[in-house]
Design a protein around this motif. Sequence first.
Motif, PDB file in Angstrom:
ATOM      1  N   GLY A  26      13.075  -8.528  -2.484  1.00 45.43           N
ATOM      2  CA  GLY A  26      14.053  -8.328  -1.553  1.00 45.43           C
ATOM      3  C   GLY A  26      13.211  -7.057  -0.348  1.00 45.43           C
ATOM      4  N   GLU A  27      12.843  -6.048  -0.972  1.00 43.95           N
ATOM      5  CA  GLU A  27      12.017  -4.907  -0.273  1.00 43.95           C
ATOM      6  C   GLU A  27      10.816  -5.821   0.628  1.00 43.95           C
ATOM      7  OE1 GLU A  27      12.365  -0.989  -2.592  1.00 43.95           O
ATOM      8  OE2 GLU A  27      11.391  -2.381  -3.306  1.00 43.95           O
ATOM      9  N   LEU A  28      10.193  -6.472  -0.029  1.00 45.14           N
ATOM     10  CA  LEU A  28       8.864  -7.110   0.567  1.00 45.14           C
ATOM     11  C   LEU A  28       9.705  -8.128   1.716  1.00 45.14           C
ATOM     12  CD1 LEU A  28       6.747  -7.997  -2.262  1.00 45.14           C
ATOM     13  CD2 LEU A  28       6.000  -6.483  -0.408  1.00 45.14           C
ATOM     14  N   ARG A  29      10.644  -8.957   1.421  1.00 47.57           N
ATOM     15  CA  ARG A  29      11.229  -9.787   2.388  1.00 47.57           C
ATOM     16  C   ARG A  29      11.531  -8.972   3.646  1.00 47.57           C
ATOM     17  NH1 ARG A  29      12.615 -14.101   4.637  1.00 47.57           N
ATOM     18  NH2 ARG A  29      14.327 -15.091   3.843  1.00 47.57           N
ATOM     19  N   SER A  38       0.869  -1.248   0.049  1.00 44.51           N
ATOM     20  CA  SER A  38      -0.028  -0.119  -0.102  1.00 44.51           C
ATOM     21  C   SER A  38       0.907   1.080  -0.196  1.00 44.51           C
ATOM     22  CB  SER A  38      -0.892   0.059   1.227  1.00 44.51           C
ATOM     23  OG  SER A  38      -0.280   0.171   2.478  1.00 44.51           O
ATOM     24  N   ASP A  39       2.125   0.982   0.438  1.00 46.74           N
ATOM     25  CA  ASP A  39       3.010   2.329   0.302  1.00 46.74           C
ATOM     26  C   ASP A  39       3.898   2.322  -1.119  1.00 46.74           C
ATOM     27  OD1 ASP A  39       2.338   3.172   2.927  1.00 46.74           O
ATOM     28  OD2 ASP A  39       3.966   2.018   3.760  1.00 46.74           O
ATOM     29  N   GLY A  40       3.469   1.554  -2.098  1.00 47.86           N
ATOM     30  CA  GLY A  40       4.268   1.640  -3.101  1.00 47.86           C
ATOM     31  C   GLY A  40       4.538   0.292  -3.816  1.00 47.86           C
ATOM     32  N   THR A  41       5.246   0.378  -5.129  1.00 42.98           N
ATOM     33  CA  THR A  41       5.676  -0.708  -5.746  1.00 42.98           C
ATOM     34  C   THR A  41       6.967  -1.243  -5.004  1.00 42.98           C
ATOM     35  OG1 THR A  41       4.977   0.079  -7.866  1.00 42.98           O
ATOM     36  CG2 THR A  41       6.787  -1.413  -8.010  1.00 42.98           C
ATOM     37  N   ARG A  42       7.181  -2.676  -4.881  1.00 47.85           N
ATOM     38  CA  ARG A  42       8.153  -3.231  -4.321  1.00 47.85           C
ATOM     39  C   ARG A  42       8.717  -4.363  -4.961  1.00 47.85           C
ATOM     40  NH1 ARG A  42       7.574   0.838  -1.240  1.00 47.85           N
ATOM     41  NH2 ARG A  42       6.780   0.829   0.655  1.00 47.85           N
ATOM     42  N   HIS A  98      -0.349  -6.980  -8.543  1.00 43.03           N
ATOM     43  CA  HIS A  98       0.177  -6.871 -10.030  1.00 43.03           C
ATOM     44  C   HIS A  98       1.813  -7.424  -9.916  1.00 43.03           C
ATOM     45  CE1 HIS A  98       1.070  -6.203 -14.139  1.00 43.03           C
ATOM     46  NE2 HIS A  98       2.060  -5.280 -13.772  1.00 43.03           N
ATOM     47  N   ARG A  99       2.121  -8.232 -10.764  1.00 47.85           N
ATOM     48  CA  ARG A  99       3.567  -8.797 -10.754  1.00 47.85           C
ATOM     49  C   ARG A  99       4.122  -8.414 -12.079  1.00 47.85           C
ATOM     50  NH1 ARG A  99       6.660 -13.002 -12.813  1.00 47.85           N
ATOM     51  NH2 ARG A  99       8.461 -13.627 -11.188  1.00 47.85           N
ATOM     52  N   PRO A 123      17.233 -11.586 -12.758  1.00 50.06           N
ATOM     53  CA  PRO A 123      15.625 -11.011 -13.017  1.00 50.06           C
ATOM     54  C   PRO A 123      15.438 -10.015 -12.023  1.00 50.06           C
ATOM     55  CG  PRO A 123      15.965 -13.550 -12.843  1.00 50.06           C
ATOM     56  CD  PRO A 123      17.350 -13.135 -12.236  1.00 50.06           C
ATOM     57  N   HIS A 124      14.622  -8.978 -12.573  1.00 50.78           N
ATOM     58  CA  HIS A 124      14.160  -7.914 -11.817  1.00 50.78           C
ATOM     59  C   HIS A 124      12.397  -8.006 -11.773  1.00 50.78           C
ATOM     60  CE1 HIS A 124      13.935  -3.624 -10.642  1.00 50.78           C
ATOM     61  NE2 HIS A 124      12.840  -3.567 -11.235  1.00 50.78           N
ATOM     62  N   VAL A 125      11.890  -8.294 -10.799  1.00 52.06           N
ATOM     63  CA  VAL A 125      10.521  -8.387 -10.615  1.00 52.06           C
ATOM     64  C   VAL A 125       9.889  -7.345  -9.750  1.00 52.06           C
ATOM     65  CG1 VAL A 125       8.597  -9.782 -10.048  1.00 52.06           C
ATOM     66  CG2 VAL A 125      10.544 -10.819 -10.906  1.00 52.06           C
ATOM     67  N   GLU A 126       8.821  -6.576 -10.033  1.00 50.08           N
ATOM     68  CA  GLU A 126       8.164  -5.684  -9.121  1.00 50.08           C
ATOM     69  C   GLU A 126       6.875  -6.166  -8.799  1.00 50.08           C
ATOM     70  OE1 GLU A 126      10.696  -1.657 -10.126  1.00 50.08           O
ATOM     71  OE2 GLU A 126       8.699  -1.976 -11.012  1.00 50.08           O
ATOM     72  N   TYR A 127       6.335  -5.604  -7.586  1.00 52.50           N
ATOM     73  CA  TYR A 127       4.816  -6.171  -7.165  1.00 52.50           C
ATOM     74  C   TYR A 127       4.223  -4.568  -6.705  1.00 52.50           C
ATOM     75  CZ  TYR A 127       6.730 -10.789  -7.061  1.00 52.50           C
ATOM     76  OH  TYR A 127       7.492 -11.993  -7.360  1.00 52.50           O
ATOM     77  N   SER A 128       3.017  -4.770  -7.158  1.00 51.51           N
ATOM     78  CA  SER A 128       2.303  -3.291  -6.801  1.00 51.51           C
ATOM     79  C   SER A 128       0.911  -3.956  -6.564  1.00 51.51           C
ATOM     80  CB  SER A 128       2.372  -2.424  -7.943  1.00 51.51           C
ATOM     81  OG  SER A 128       1.968  -2.892  -9.009  1.00 51.51           O
TER      82      SER A 128
END
Length: 123
Positions: A49-52, A42-46, A77-78, A86-91
Amino acid sequence: MNVSFAQIKESIPNVFEDGCSTRVVLDHIMSKWGVLVLSSLSDGTRRWGELRREVDGISEKMLASTLRTLAADGLVHRESFPSVPPHVEYSLTPLGVDLMERMLPLVAWVADNSDGMLGREGA
C-alpha cells in the motif's frame, strides 16, 4: 566514475547489441515504473500500500508486474509474513542499493531540469 560508452563497449564483447541481456536489464530498471518503484524503495522498506501511494498513478497490475520483474532481477527483496491479512514487505537488495546509489543522481537531475526542458519553445 568517468567512463565512456565506447570504453564500456570495448571492455565487454557484444554488450548492448541486439539480444544482449543488458538491453533487457535496461528496460527493467529504466522504465518509468521501474525507476519510480526503485526510487521509492531507496528510502527504505515499503509495504504494498505504501508503494501504491508513493508511486502515484501506477495500477495494481503494473505494480505487481514491476515488483516481480525487479525481484527476479535480484534488485528487490520480497518478504512475506504469515499473518491475516497477508503482510508483505519490499526492500532493495544489496545489488539494488548499489544501483540506486548510481541512479539517484540521475533522478535528481531529472527533477531539477524537467520543467525547464518541457517548457522550451521549439527544438
